[in-house]
Write an enzyme that holds these catalytic residues in place. Sequence first.
Site, PDB file in Angstrom:
ATOM      1  N   TYR A   1     -30.499   3.567 -97.666  1.00  0.00           N
ATOM      2  CA  TYR A   1     -29.852   4.775 -97.112  1.00  0.00           C
ATOM      3  C   TYR A   1     -28.374   4.563 -96.821  1.00  0.00           C
ATOM      4  O   TYR A   1     -27.809   5.297 -96.017  1.00  0.00           O
ATOM      5  CB  TYR A   1     -30.483   5.202 -95.784  1.00  0.00           C
ATOM      6  CG  TYR A   1     -31.973   5.152 -95.709  1.00  0.00           C
ATOM      7  CD1 TYR A   1     -32.749   6.128 -96.322  1.00  0.00           C
ATOM      8  CD2 TYR A   1     -32.607   4.151 -94.989  1.00  0.00           C
ATOM      9  CE1 TYR A   1     -34.114   6.093 -96.223  1.00  0.00           C
ATOM     10  CE2 TYR A   1     -33.983   4.111 -94.884  1.00  0.00           C
ATOM     11  CZ  TYR A   1     -34.734   5.083 -95.514  1.00  0.00           C
ATOM     12  OH  TYR A   1     -36.087   5.046 -95.414  1.00  0.00           O
TER      13      TYR A   1
ATOM     14  N   GLU B   1     -41.227  14.411 -81.174  1.00  0.00           N
ATOM     15  CA  GLU B   1     -41.729  13.253 -81.927  1.00  0.00           C
ATOM     16  C   GLU B   1     -40.617  12.242 -82.189  1.00  0.00           C
ATOM     17  O   GLU B   1     -40.290  11.942 -83.340  1.00  0.00           O
ATOM     18  CB  GLU B   1     -42.305  13.727 -83.271  1.00  0.00           C
ATOM     19  CG  GLU B   1     -43.375  14.789 -83.164  1.00  0.00           C
ATOM     20  CD  GLU B   1     -43.738  15.415 -84.513  1.00  0.00           C
ATOM     21  OE1 GLU B   1     -43.133  15.062 -85.549  1.00  0.00           O
ATOM     22  OE2 GLU B   1     -44.633  16.270 -84.526  1.00  0.00           O
TER      23      GLU B   1
ATOM     24  N   GLY C   1     -38.814   8.829 -82.869  1.00  0.00           N
ATOM     25  CA  GLY C   1     -39.136   7.476 -83.292  1.00  0.00           C
ATOM     26  C   GLY C   1     -37.918   6.619 -83.019  1.00  0.00           C
ATOM     27  O   GLY C   1     -37.827   5.876 -82.045  1.00  0.00           O
TER      28      GLY C   1
ATOM     29  N   GLY D   1     -36.086  13.111 -84.744  1.00  0.00           N
ATOM     30  CA  GLY D   1     -34.795  13.206 -85.405  1.00  0.00           C
ATOM     31  C   GLY D   1     -33.569  12.921 -84.567  1.00  0.00           C
ATOM     32  O   GLY D   1     -32.458  12.862 -85.109  1.00  0.00           O
TER      33      GLY D   1
ATOM     34  N   ARG E   1     -32.616  -0.780 -94.746  1.00  0.00           N
ATOM     35  CA  ARG E   1     -31.825   0.436 -94.497  1.00  0.00           C
ATOM     36  C   ARG E   1     -30.462   0.464 -95.206  1.00  0.00           C
ATOM     37  O   ARG E   1     -30.090   1.489 -95.771  1.00  0.00           O
ATOM     38  CB  ARG E   1     -31.647   0.674 -92.989  1.00  0.00           C
ATOM     39  CG  ARG E   1     -32.976   0.826 -92.227  1.00  0.00           C
ATOM     40  CD  ARG E   1     -32.806   1.449 -90.865  1.00  0.00           C
ATOM     41  NE  ARG E   1     -32.396   2.823 -90.982  1.00  0.00           N
ATOM     42  CZ  ARG E   1     -31.158   3.244 -90.937  1.00  0.00           C
ATOM     43  NH1 ARG E   1     -30.183   2.414 -90.681  1.00  0.00           N
ATOM     44  NH2 ARG E   1     -30.882   4.519 -91.100  1.00  0.00           N
TER      45      ARG E   1
ATOM     46  N   CYS F   1     -32.750 -11.592-105.061  1.00  0.00           N
ATOM     47  CA  CYS F   1     -32.074 -11.496-106.353  1.00  0.00           C
ATOM     48  C   CYS F   1     -31.856 -10.051-106.757  1.00  0.00           C
ATOM     49  O   CYS F   1     -32.481  -9.550-107.705  1.00  0.00           O
ATOM     50  CB  CYS F   1     -32.873 -12.256-107.395  1.00  0.00           C
ATOM     51  SG  CYS F   1     -32.951 -13.988-106.954  1.00  0.00           S
TER      52      CYS F   1
HETATM   53  N1  LLP Z   1     -41.811  13.458 -87.087  1.00  0.00           N
HETATM   54  C1  LLP Z   1     -41.963  13.495 -88.422  1.00  0.00           C
HETATM   55  C2  LLP Z   1     -42.844  14.498 -89.016  1.00  0.00           C
HETATM   56  C3  LLP Z   1     -41.259  12.583 -89.226  1.00  0.00           C
HETATM   57  O1  LLP Z   1     -41.390  12.635 -90.539  1.00  0.00           O
HETATM   58  C4  LLP Z   1     -40.409  11.631 -88.620  1.00  0.00           C
HETATM   59  C5  LLP Z   1     -39.676  10.648 -89.413  1.00  0.00           C
HETATM   60  C6  LLP Z   1     -40.321  11.613 -87.218  1.00  0.00           C
HETATM   61  C7  LLP Z   1     -41.023  12.541 -86.487  1.00  0.00           C
HETATM   62  C8  LLP Z   1     -39.474  10.623 -86.477  1.00  0.00           C
HETATM   63  O2  LLP Z   1     -38.131  10.786 -86.775  1.00  0.00           O
HETATM   64  P1  LLP Z   1     -37.025   9.988 -85.922  1.00  0.00           P
HETATM   65  O3  LLP Z   1     -37.099  10.494 -84.510  1.00  0.00           O
HETATM   66  O4  LLP Z   1     -37.341   8.551 -86.009  1.00  0.00           O
HETATM   67  O5  LLP Z   1     -35.739  10.320 -86.586  1.00  0.00           O
HETATM   68  N2  LLP Z   1     -36.721   5.223 -92.731  1.00  0.00           N
HETATM   69  C9  LLP Z   1     -35.661   6.163 -92.443  1.00  0.00           C
HETATM   70  C10 LLP Z   1     -36.142   7.254 -91.525  1.00  0.00           C
HETATM   71  C11 LLP Z   1     -37.364   7.977 -92.038  1.00  0.00           C
HETATM   72  C12 LLP Z   1     -37.861   9.056 -91.105  1.00  0.00           C
HETATM   73  C13 LLP Z   1     -39.166   9.562 -91.541  1.00  0.00           C
HETATM   74  N3  LLP Z   1     -39.736  10.564 -90.688  1.00  0.00           N
HETATM   75  C14 LLP Z   1     -34.471   5.401 -91.873  1.00  0.00           C
HETATM   76  O6  LLP Z   1     -34.536   4.187 -91.742  1.00  0.00           O
HETATM   77  O7  LLP Z   1     -33.427   5.999 -91.583  1.00  0.00           O
END
Ligand code: LLP
Length: 428
Positions: free
Chosen positions: A329, A286, A288, A239, A325, A355
């Site tokens: 969002y 975690e 991403g 997050g 995105r 389209c």
């Molecule tokens: N852990 C869990 C359980 C998750 O569901 C997620 C993301 C992460 C870690 C990684 O979160 P991060 O560090 O990337 O914020 N597609 C959306 C974001 C979806 C996130 C889903 N879960 C976007 O483009 O903003």
Amino acid sequence: MHTFAYQNGTLHCEGVNLADIATAVGTPTFVYSKKAIMDDLTELQSALAPLDAHVAYAVKACSNKAILHLMAERGVGFDIVSGGELWRIINAGGDPALCTYAGVGKTEAEIRYALEQGIYCFNCESENELREINRIAGDMGLKAPVAVRVNPNVDAHTHKYITTGTNENKFGVDITRIEALYATIAADMPHLHIKGLQMHIGSQLTEVAPFIMAIEKVAPIAKKFKDLYGIEFWSIGGGIGIVYDGCLASGRPEWWAAHPEQITIQSYADAIIPLLQPLGLKILVEPGRRLVGNAAVMLTTCLYEKKGEAKTFKMIDAGMNDIIRPALYEGYHEIWPVIEHNGDTITADIVGPICESGDFQAQNRQIADVKPGEILAEMSAGAYGFSMASTYNSRPLAAEVLVDGDTWSIIRRRQTMEQIVQDELLPE
Ligand code: LLP
């Protein structure tokens, strides 16, 4: 985005001129910086060094084999959400024993596959899922390692589609019910081994306060579970947000001095370490987006310009199928011309060829007055960019390139139409 900057009037990634990549590979193309990913990983690992902390990279953010391989080489673990992601990790040379498997809808086939491969732990989302894993593990003569995702009911102050830690969301088990559930597992599910506790409150958090609030709420429960069930880890989820609006400028230290409120890896670590250290648990994080989001751009070509009564549109050769995105969002991505302009700006919508009126990458945006044929870089495209791409409108998936210093390699060839239709059949 410290590895992307204009050098002599042309946007570069590390030592590579992005115009050269566009000429050689065409557009749309995602270009990743190896240095950006490695630098941020190093920064995160060293900031969390006072804890027994382990990074589990959230594969969903960007799952290209070459990127996963880079992470695996660094000994990083993985947060996965499907059997497919586990397959990718193994295929990229990663270790299943470093994988935590999250998600609300694991199928029997996926659970069996994960057990066969010996993953580190299932992060479970409901009592019924736990019962199913217990049944399958019993069937296989195994004990399955499990943690449950607790939903702390904390508002992450992010977009509603990526908020996950409130009672309104489908994720996790309410904090009010978690203790009873662990007691049920211990009493009734003999083929499960309670190994940890998990939470994740949302994505793209730009302030540390919600992380603090969630950790403060859940820490007493983690402590209790350590005493009662001997759990070995607490995964606090991902997050950590990145800079989208201001990303190019944020490559310079002055930008950070002017934005002290923006979350950094260090401010995140400083806030959470004192709360977690006393627990004496292994802590998983975690991330991403934070590791890959600002590590890539998507190159696209300006095709046409249209001036209407109300607006000017710049049509580009990338659509919502390439980066969804903004459509999904209201995501904001900076867009810069690869060949620098000298102050000629215009307010325009940057729109794709799909389209749909929702097919835009930017609306009412002040940008350089680019002309047809010019290459643009859509910034901060590394996370949830290619990984959410589709072939909608029969548009082949974009190419992906990895830059390393002065060299670059194609890490995904542009898809062909033959590949798109290869599994389609006429009825017999
Ligand atoms: N852990 C869990 C359980 C998750 O569901 C997620 C993301 C992460 C870690 C990684 O979160 P991060 O560090 O990337 O914020 N597609 C959306 C974001 C979806 C996130 C889903 N879960 C976007 O483009 O903003």
